[in-house]
Design an enzyme around this catalytic site. Structure first.
Site, PDB file in Angstrom:
ATOM      1  N   HIS A  12       0.821  -1.202   0.000  1.00  0.00           N
ATOM      2  CA  HIS A  12       0.000   0.000   0.000  1.00  0.00           C
ATOM      3  C   HIS A  12       0.862   1.262   0.000  1.00  0.00           C
ATOM      4  O   HIS A  12       1.781   1.361   0.810  1.00  0.00           O
ATOM      5  CB  HIS A  12      -0.908  -0.020   1.232  1.00  0.00           C
ATOM      6  CG  HIS A  12      -1.963   1.012   1.214  1.00  0.00           C
ATOM      7  ND1 HIS A  12      -2.566   1.461   2.351  1.00  0.00           N
ATOM      8  CD2 HIS A  12      -2.552   1.685   0.190  1.00  0.00           C
ATOM      9  CE1 HIS A  12      -3.473   2.365   2.039  1.00  0.00           C
ATOM     10  NE2 HIS A  12      -3.477   2.520   0.729  1.00  0.00           N
TER      11      HIS A  12
ATOM     12  N   ASN B 236       5.260   8.744 -19.163  1.00  0.00           N
ATOM     13  CA  ASN B 236       5.850   8.310 -17.892  1.00  0.00           C
ATOM     14  C   ASN B 236       4.779   8.419 -16.814  1.00  0.00           C
ATOM     15  O   ASN B 236       4.400   9.520 -16.423  1.00  0.00           O
ATOM     16  CB  ASN B 236       7.059   9.183 -17.554  1.00  0.00           C
ATOM     17  CG  ASN B 236       8.014   9.251 -18.729  1.00  0.00           C
ATOM     18  OD1 ASN B 236       8.499   8.222 -19.198  1.00  0.00           O
ATOM     19  ND2 ASN B 236       8.255  10.451 -19.238  1.00  0.00           N
TER      20      ASN B 236
END
Length: 151
Positions: free
Chosen positions: A20, A123
């Site tokens: 996470h 990107n």
């Protein structure tokens, strides 16, 4: 052999390490990957593999709660931005100055995956999330407000 999903051993293994809030970057062929990064290079030739194929395969295996891209993407490459919103409909979208994507953000990434993409501003940073229904769905668990809509 694996039945489905990503077959590239190093990429598959790297995805398994993500937790996470970890940041994974999927980048174009020209991205200046920091020397210290965990670099996974998939590039074979121009647009092989392309950015969307790699992002799509990763999206099938990783829970993404945030997408970050250069602030140029929404205005200068709206087709990519539209595709990202369609592919990651539940994610929070943010932008950063292009120089920050190339520098600070790249240094923060746990893994950087280089594609063969010849695509401007190709990107993309993916912040990993959790499977909210499975994580908070247990009996007696009080779901945090930020995850309540995902249950």
């Amino acid at each position: 052999m694996k039945r489905s999903g990503i077959l590239h051993a190093e990429l598959s293994g790297a995805l398994a390490t993500l937790g996470h809030t970890d940041l994974l970057m999927v980048v174009d062929a020209g991205f200046p990957i920091p020397r210290t990064a965990h670099r996974i290079d998939l590039a074979v030739a121009e647009n092989l593999p392309d950015l969307r194929t790699v992002l799509g395969l990763i999206a099938e295996e990783v829970i993404v709660e945030g997408v970050v891209r250069a602030e140029d993407v929404p205005t200068r490459h709206p087709r990519l931005d539209e595709w990202l919103h369609g592919r990651f409909p539940d994610a929070e979208f943010t932008t950063r100055p292009h120089a920050e994507v190339l520098g600070e953000l790249a240094h923060r990434a746990k893994v950087v995956v280089r594609t063969g993409a010849f695509e401007p501003w190709g990107n993309i940073g993916l912040f990993c999330g959790v499977d909210a229904p499975r994580w908070f769905g247990g009996e007696g668990v009080v779901v945090p407000e930020e995850y309540a809509s995902r249950i």
